[in-house]
Scaffold this motif. Structure first.
Motif, PDB file in Angstrom:
ATOM      1  N   ILE A  15       0.806  -1.047  -0.159  1.00  0.00           N
ATOM      2  CA  ILE A  15       0.069  -0.247  -0.045  1.00  0.00           C
ATOM      3  C   ILE A  15       0.816   1.362   0.085  1.00  0.00           C
ATOM      4  CG2 ILE A  15      -1.781   1.261   1.360  1.00  0.00           C
ATOM      5  CD1 ILE A  15      -2.959  -1.110   2.264  1.00  0.00           C
ATOM      6  N   ASP A  16       1.899   1.133   0.751  1.00  0.00           N
ATOM      7  CA  ASP A  16       2.787   2.338   0.887  1.00  0.00           C
ATOM      8  C   ASP A  16       3.301   2.669  -0.628  1.00  0.00           C
ATOM      9  OD1 ASP A  16       4.287   4.302   2.245  1.00  0.00           O
ATOM     10  OD2 ASP A  16       6.004   3.105   2.367  1.00  0.00           O
ATOM     11  N   GLU A  17       3.935   1.468  -1.074  1.00  0.00           N
ATOM     12  CA  GLU A  17       4.323   1.784  -2.450  1.00  0.00           C
ATOM     13  C   GLU A  17       3.298   2.319  -3.520  1.00  0.00           C
ATOM     14  OE1 GLU A  17       5.735  -1.980  -3.748  1.00  0.00           O
ATOM     15  OE2 GLU A  17       7.449  -2.114  -2.146  1.00  0.00           O
ATOM     16  N   LYS A  18       2.215   2.013  -3.358  1.00  0.00           N
ATOM     17  CA  LYS A  18       1.133   2.255  -4.201  1.00  0.00           C
ATOM     18  C   LYS A  18       0.738   3.926  -3.994  1.00  0.00           C
ATOM     19  CE  LYS A  18      -0.888  -2.128  -5.459  1.00  0.00           C
ATOM     20  NZ  LYS A  18      -2.133  -2.890  -5.167  1.00  0.00           N
ATOM     21  N   VAL A  19       0.814   4.368  -2.689  1.00  0.00           N
ATOM     22  CA  VAL A  19       0.509   5.592  -2.500  1.00  0.00           C
ATOM     23  C   VAL A  19       1.638   6.590  -2.940  1.00  0.00           C
ATOM     24  CG1 VAL A  19       0.364   7.385  -0.288  1.00  0.00           C
ATOM     25  CG2 VAL A  19      -0.727   4.847  -0.418  1.00  0.00           C
ATOM     26  N   ASP A  20       2.951   5.944  -3.072  1.00  0.00           N
ATOM     27  CA  ASP A  20       4.047   6.711  -3.492  1.00  0.00           C
ATOM     28  C   ASP A  20       3.814   6.949  -5.123  1.00  0.00           C
ATOM     29  OD1 ASP A  20       5.302   7.096  -1.033  1.00  0.00           O
ATOM     30  OD2 ASP A  20       6.524   5.291  -1.228  1.00  0.00           O
ATOM     31  N   ARG A  21       3.290   5.983  -5.568  1.00  0.00           N
ATOM     32  CA  ARG A  21       3.057   6.187  -7.185  1.00  0.00           C
ATOM     33  C   ARG A  21       2.093   7.241  -7.131  1.00  0.00           C
ATOM     34  NH1 ARG A  21       3.993   0.301  -7.236  1.00  0.00           N
ATOM     35  NH2 ARG A  21       1.854   0.386  -7.535  1.00  0.00           N
ATOM     36  N   VAL A  22       0.807   7.120  -6.456  1.00  0.00           N
ATOM     37  CA  VAL A  22      -0.127   8.292  -6.786  1.00  0.00           C
ATOM     38  C   VAL A  22       0.325   9.533  -6.638  1.00  0.00           C
ATOM     39  CG1 VAL A  22      -2.444   8.919  -5.765  1.00  0.00           C
ATOM     40  CG2 VAL A  22      -1.934   6.290  -6.065  1.00  0.00           C
ATOM     41  N   GLU A  24       3.374  10.812  -6.928  1.00  0.00           N
ATOM     42  CA  GLU A  24       4.015  11.070  -7.917  1.00  0.00           C
ATOM     43  C   GLU A  24       3.391  11.477  -9.035  1.00  0.00           C
ATOM     44  OE1 GLU A  24       7.226  12.713  -9.608  1.00  0.00           O
ATOM     45  OE2 GLU A  24       7.325  11.671  -7.558  1.00  0.00           O
ATOM     46  N   ASP A  25       2.009  10.737  -9.442  1.00  0.00           N
ATOM     47  CA  ASP A  25       1.212  10.915 -10.415  1.00  0.00           C
ATOM     48  C   ASP A  25       0.569  12.265 -10.057  1.00  0.00           C
ATOM     49  OD1 ASP A  25       1.852   8.601 -11.394  1.00  0.00           O
ATOM     50  OD2 ASP A  25       0.046   7.508 -11.142  1.00  0.00           O
ATOM     51  N   VAL A  26       0.044  12.564  -9.103  1.00  0.00           N
ATOM     52  CA  VAL A  26      -0.528  13.764  -8.606  1.00  0.00           C
ATOM     53  C   VAL A  26       0.425  15.065  -8.949  1.00  0.00           C
ATOM     54  CG1 VAL A  26      -1.719  15.051  -6.698  1.00  0.00           C
ATOM     55  CG2 VAL A  26      -2.121  12.750  -7.137  1.00  0.00           C
ATOM     56  N   ARG A  27       1.565  14.886  -8.318  1.00  0.00           N
ATOM     57  CA  ARG A  27       2.496  16.106  -8.910  1.00  0.00           C
ATOM     58  C   ARG A  27       2.755  16.236 -10.176  1.00  0.00           C
ATOM     59  NH1 ARG A  27       6.855  13.599  -4.659  1.00  0.00           N
ATOM     60  NH2 ARG A  27       6.311  14.621  -2.651  1.00  0.00           N
ATOM     61  N   ASP A  28       2.803  15.175 -10.929  1.00  0.00           N
ATOM     62  CA  ASP A  28       2.947  15.393 -12.484  1.00  0.00           C
ATOM     63  C   ASP A  28       1.502  16.010 -13.270  1.00  0.00           C
ATOM     64  OD1 ASP A  28       4.038  14.773 -15.101  1.00  0.00           O
ATOM     65  OD2 ASP A  28       2.807  13.392 -15.292  1.00  0.00           O
ATOM     66  N   ILE A  29       0.474  15.807 -12.644  1.00  0.00           N
ATOM     67  CA  ILE A  29      -0.481  16.031 -13.202  1.00  0.00           C
ATOM     68  C   ILE A  29      -0.854  17.600 -12.694  1.00  0.00           C
ATOM     69  CG2 ILE A  29      -3.374  16.244 -12.992  1.00  0.00           C
ATOM     70  CD1 ILE A  29      -3.228  13.221 -12.514  1.00  0.00           C
ATOM     71  N   LYS A  30      -0.333  18.150 -11.609  1.00  0.00           N
ATOM     72  CA  LYS A  30      -0.492  19.448 -11.146  1.00  0.00           C
ATOM     73  C   LYS A  30       0.482  20.209 -11.830  1.00  0.00           C
ATOM     74  CE  LYS A  30      -0.252  20.384  -6.462  1.00  0.00           C
ATOM     75  NZ  LYS A  30       0.109  20.356  -5.168  1.00  0.00           N
ATOM     76  N   PHE A  31       1.615  19.680 -12.119  1.00  0.00           N
ATOM     77  CA  PHE A  31       2.626  20.320 -13.033  1.00  0.00           C
ATOM     78  C   PHE A  31       2.079  20.344 -14.435  1.00  0.00           C
ATOM     79  CE2 PHE A  31       6.233  20.195 -16.335  1.00  0.00           C
ATOM     80  CZ  PHE A  31       6.640  20.962 -16.048  1.00  0.00           C
ATOM     81  N   ARG A  32       1.159  19.487 -15.218  1.00  0.00           N
ATOM     82  CA  ARG A  32       0.805  19.787 -16.306  1.00  0.00           C
ATOM     83  C   ARG A  32      -0.506  20.552 -16.297  1.00  0.00           C
ATOM     84  NH1 ARG A  32       0.528  14.166 -19.622  1.00  0.00           N
ATOM     85  NH2 ARG A  32       2.629  13.572 -19.005  1.00  0.00           N
ATOM     86  N   VAL A  33      -1.283  20.643 -15.521  1.00  0.00           N
ATOM     87  CA  VAL A  33      -2.411  21.475 -15.112  1.00  0.00           C
ATOM     88  C   VAL A  33      -1.727  23.109 -15.274  1.00  0.00           C
ATOM     89  CG1 VAL A  33      -4.226  22.307 -13.781  1.00  0.00           C
ATOM     90  CG2 VAL A  33      -3.990  20.033 -14.337  1.00  0.00           C
TER      91      VAL A  33
END
Length: 67
Positions: A15-22, A24-33
């Protein structure tokens, strides 16, 4: 690092690994937005410049007005 015997710890690590990936994905989305918002602001400024240029050209009689 040896695998833990406790099944709960195994699942918590997954779960911790998956949360870390989420995260990172949110950071990427915020950067793109942010990039999209900045691009949109640039387009709006360009549109205002075009409108001002049109008014200047009409005042200087540099364009023909439609009949």
């Amino acid at each position: 690092m040896p695998e833990p015997d406790n099944v709960a710890l195994v699942y918590l690590r997954r779960i911790d690994e998956k949360v870390d990936r989420v995260i990172e994905d949110v950071r990427d989305i915020k950067f793109r937005v942010t990039n999209l918002e900045e691009g949109q602001a640039g387009i709006l400024r360009l549109d205002r410049v075009n409108a001002r240029l049109d008014r200047i050209e009409r005042r200087l009689d540099l364009v023909e007005l439609p009949h």
